[in-house]
Design a protein around this motif. Structure first.
Motif, mmCIF file in Angstrom:
data_model
loop_
_atom_site.group_PDB
_atom_site.id
_atom_site.type_symbol
_atom_site.label_atom_id
_atom_site.label_comp_id
_atom_site.label_asym_id
_atom_site.label_seq_id
_atom_site.Cartn_x
_atom_site.Cartn_y
_atom_site.Cartn_z
ATOM 1 N N ARG A 7 0.806 -1.219 0.000
ATOM 2 C CA ARG A 7 0.000 0.000 0.000
ATOM 3 C C ARG A 7 0.844 1.277 0.000
ATOM 4 N N SER A 8 0.363 2.308 -0.703
ATOM 5 C CA SER A 8 0.979 3.634 -0.681
ATOM 6 C C SER A 8 0.312 4.491 0.394
ATOM 7 N N THR A 9 0.944 5.620 0.713
ATOM 8 C CA THR A 9 0.359 6.572 1.654
ATOM 9 C C THR A 9 0.228 7.928 0.977
ATOM 10 N N ASP A 10 -0.668 8.767 1.508
ATOM 11 C CA ASP A 10 -0.909 10.089 0.944
ATOM 12 C C ASP A 10 -1.355 11.015 2.068
ATOM 13 N N ASP A 11 -1.070 12.326 1.954
ATOM 14 C CA ASP A 11 -1.433 13.257 3.011
ATOM 15 C C ASP A 11 -2.947 13.404 3.156
ATOM 16 N N VAL A 12 -3.696 13.097 2.085
ATOM 17 C CA VAL A 12 -5.159 13.137 2.153
ATOM 18 C C VAL A 12 -5.736 11.726 2.056
ATOM 19 N N GLY A 13 -5.343 10.985 1.033
ATOM 20 C CA GLY A 13 -5.814 9.616 0.881
ATOM 21 C C GLY A 13 -5.645 9.121 -0.536
ATOM 22 N N VAL A 14 -5.268 7.851 -0.688
ATOM 23 C CA VAL A 14 -5.144 7.227 -2.007
ATOM 24 C C VAL A 14 -6.529 6.807 -2.472
ATOM 25 N N THR A 15 -6.939 7.267 -3.655
ATOM 26 C CA THR A 15 -8.265 6.921 -4.178
ATOM 27 C C THR A 15 -8.218 5.799 -5.206
ATOM 28 N N ALA A 16 -7.051 5.575 -5.833
ATOM 29 C CA ALA A 16 -6.978 4.539 -6.865
ATOM 30 C C ALA A 16 -5.537 4.124 -7.081
ATOM 31 N N TYR A 17 -5.390 2.905 -7.602
ATOM 32 C CA TYR A 17 -4.107 2.423 -8.101
ATOM 33 C C TYR A 17 -4.279 2.154 -9.592
ATOM 34 N N ASP A 18 -3.352 2.667 -10.387
ATOM 35 C CA ASP A 18 -3.401 2.490 -11.841
ATOM 36 C C ASP A 18 -2.309 1.517 -12.269
ATOM 37 N N VAL A 19 -2.691 0.522 -13.056
ATOM 38 C CA VAL A 19 -1.739 -0.463 -13.585
ATOM 39 C C VAL A 19 -1.324 -0.027 -14.987
ATOM 40 N N TYR A 20 -0.023 0.027 -15.229
ATOM 41 C CA TYR A 20 0.526 0.436 -16.521
ATOM 42 C C TYR A 20 1.255 -0.735 -17.167
ATOM 43 N N GLN A 21 1.089 -0.838 -18.483
ATOM 44 C CA GLN A 21 1.837 -1.802 -19.268
ATOM 45 C C GLN A 21 2.541 -1.019 -20.376
ATOM 46 N N GLU A 22 3.870 -0.934 -20.268
ATOM 47 C CA GLU A 22 4.668 -0.146 -21.209
ATOM 48 C C GLU A 22 4.134 1.279 -21.349
ATOM 49 N N ASP A 23 3.981 1.963 -20.195
ATOM 50 C CA ASP A 23 3.618 3.381 -20.132
ATOM 51 C C ASP A 23 2.166 3.672 -20.511
ATOM 52 N N SER A 24 1.353 2.652 -20.745
ATOM 53 C CA SER A 24 -0.062 2.856 -21.044
ATOM 54 C C SER A 24 -0.900 2.308 -19.894
ATOM 55 N N ARG A 25 -1.802 3.129 -19.372
ATOM 56 C CA ARG A 25 -2.654 2.657 -18.289
ATOM 57 C C ARG A 25 -3.666 1.661 -18.837
ATOM 58 N N ILE A 26 -3.705 0.478 -18.250
ATOM 59 C CA ILE A 26 -4.584 -0.569 -18.758
ATOM 60 C C ILE A 26 -5.601 -1.030 -17.727
ATOM 61 N N HIS A 27 -5.476 -0.568 -16.483
ATOM 62 C CA HIS A 27 -6.388 -1.053 -15.451
ATOM 63 C C HIS A 27 -6.328 -0.109 -14.262
ATOM 64 N N SER A 28 -7.412 -0.014 -13.511
ATOM 65 C CA SER A 28 -7.455 0.760 -12.271
ATOM 66 C C SER A 28 -8.275 0.003 -11.241
ATOM 67 N N VAL A 29 -7.855 0.097 -9.979
ATOM 68 C CA VAL A 29 -8.608 -0.501 -8.872
ATOM 69 C C VAL A 29 -8.749 0.547 -7.787
ATOM 70 N N PRO A 30 -9.718 0.394 -6.894
ATOM 71 C CA PRO A 30 -9.893 1.371 -5.815
ATOM 72 C C PRO A 30 -8.663 1.461 -4.918
ATOM 73 N N GLY A 31 -8.540 2.578 -4.236
ATOM 74 C CA GLY A 31 -7.407 2.791 -3.358
ATOM 75 C C GLY A 31 -7.383 1.886 -2.146
ATOM 76 N N THR A 32 -8.483 1.194 -1.894
ATOM 77 C CA THR A 32 -8.540 0.248 -0.778
ATOM 78 C C THR A 32 -7.990 -1.121 -1.159
ATOM 79 N N GLU A 33 -7.727 -1.346 -2.464
ATOM 80 C CA GLU A 33 -7.266 -2.649 -2.928
ATOM 81 C C GLU A 33 -5.788 -2.584 -3.318
ATOM 82 N N THR A 34 -5.118 -3.706 -3.166
ATOM 83 C CA THR A 34 -3.702 -3.791 -3.563
ATOM 84 C C THR A 34 -3.453 -5.007 -4.441
ATOM 85 N N THR A 35 -4.477 -5.428 -5.167
ATOM 86 C CA THR A 35 -4.339 -6.518 -6.130
ATOM 87 C C THR A 35 -5.115 -6.158 -7.391
#
Length: 330
Positions: free
Chosen positions: A159-187
């Motif tokens: 998990r990452s941390t933020d001064d306000v809160g992490v809202t999402a995690y973005d998955v990149y494949q060769e610099d292109s975003r291909i997927h996003s999950v909520p900030g509460t998930e780490t998979t």
């Protein structure tokens, strides 16, 4: 003297002949079959003003040529907000209002204009706005992955941390975003991949103000080959370093060469997705690991993404290596 019955007979024969030609070259029946409904639609708020919508591909008796995304707010009817080509299965819906609930559906479209039924509706609520937040989250760490057959992988990270809160995690494949999950998930489960292909994944954390963290460390995963498919021809274990040389930077690359049954006479080097140079050995091609140095004049902090592929003994270009990222001066 003209014989009426002869003229009539000839006209009838001509009409029958034309009818036969029309029947043989008849216009194909109109396509009235609609595509199937896009499945597994998800919607994830990426910031106070954007939502990331994803879905699985639909099918059609001809071909799916596009997708249409619809948005519904409150009691208002669905409104089409995006039209996308059939190769896309995700999109960002921007210009939204903070702290608002939105419902999304997706429909598939074929070349004849037939639309599928709407997908299952999914809801996402944008978070509250966070004005003057310019601090990005920390970098996700310990990215790991496993292959799930020939067309999917599973990823996990710390998990990452933020001064306000992490809202999402973005998955990149060769610099292109291909997927996003909520900030509460780490998979994340990433599907729609190609068998027997090497993929390089990184993850970034994002907060409600759309500040993104630096990339996580990369993880390389090779999907399982399809039965009977030839072995991969991708170079492996690509390593990239850089060092200053006066006002320039030297970027050193080395990699393990693929086994192709013969000598590899050349390689292509791609930077940021574009062909930069063709590496041709001046003498006998090297055995084992290959090495190459590239000199650039960009300033410190410039970021490059690099990958290579081999010219095979039959003259064709092989599979790409995993991609590596380098920042000058780091």
């Amino acid at each position: 003297m003209r014989r009426p019955h002869t003229t009539t007979a000839a006209a009838c024969a001509a009409a029958l002949f034309l009818a036969a030609l029309t029947a043989c070259g008849s216009t194909p029946e109109a396509d009235t079959s609609a595509p199937t409904v896009p499945g597994h639609v998800t919607a994830q708020a990426g910031s106070a003003t954007s939502v990331h919508v994803m879905w699985e591909r639909a099918s059609d008796d001809k071909a799916v040529t596009g997708y249409e995304v619809y948005r519904k707010t409150g009691t208002s009817g669905p409104e089409k907000v995006k039209s996308l080509p059939g190769t896309k299965t995700m999109t960002d819906i921007d210009g939204l209002t903070a702290s608002t609930s939105y419902t999304f559906t997706v429909r598939a479209r074929d070349a004849a204009g037939n639309l599928s039924a709407p997908s299952t509706a999914v809801t996402a609520t944008t978070p509250a706005a966070t004005p003057e937040d310019h601090t990005p989250p920390t970098r996700p760490t310990k990215l790991r992955g496993t292959v799930d057959g020939g067309r999917a992988v599973n990823l996990s990270w710390s998990r990452s941390t933020d001064d306000v809160g992490v809202t999402a995690y973005d998955v990149y494949q060769e610099d292109s975003r291909i997927h996003s999950v909520p900030g509460t998930e780490t998979t994340a489960h990433v599907s729609g991949l190609r068998p027997g292909t090497v993929y390089t994944f990184t993850v970034r954390a994002r907060d409600a103000a759309d500040n993104s963290s630096p990339d996580s460390e990369a993880v390389d995963l090779t999907t399982a080959s399809a039965p009977g498919a030839p072995a991969s021809t991708a170079p492996t274990d690509l390593r990239v370093t850089n060092r200053a040389q006066g006002k320039e930077y030297a970027i050193d690359l080395d990699w393990e060469q693929p086994r192709t049954g013969g000598e590899i006479p050349a390689y292509q080097l791609y930077m940021d997705g574009r062909l930069t140079t063709t590496i041709v050995w001046g003498a006998t091609p090297p055995a084992g690991r290959a090495h190459y140095r590239l000199t650039v004049t960009e300033p410190s902090g410039t970021r490059y993404s690099l990958k290579v592929r081999a010219k095979l003994p039959d003259g064709k270009w092989g599979d790409f290596s995993a991609q590596r990222t380098v920042v000058l001066g780091e």
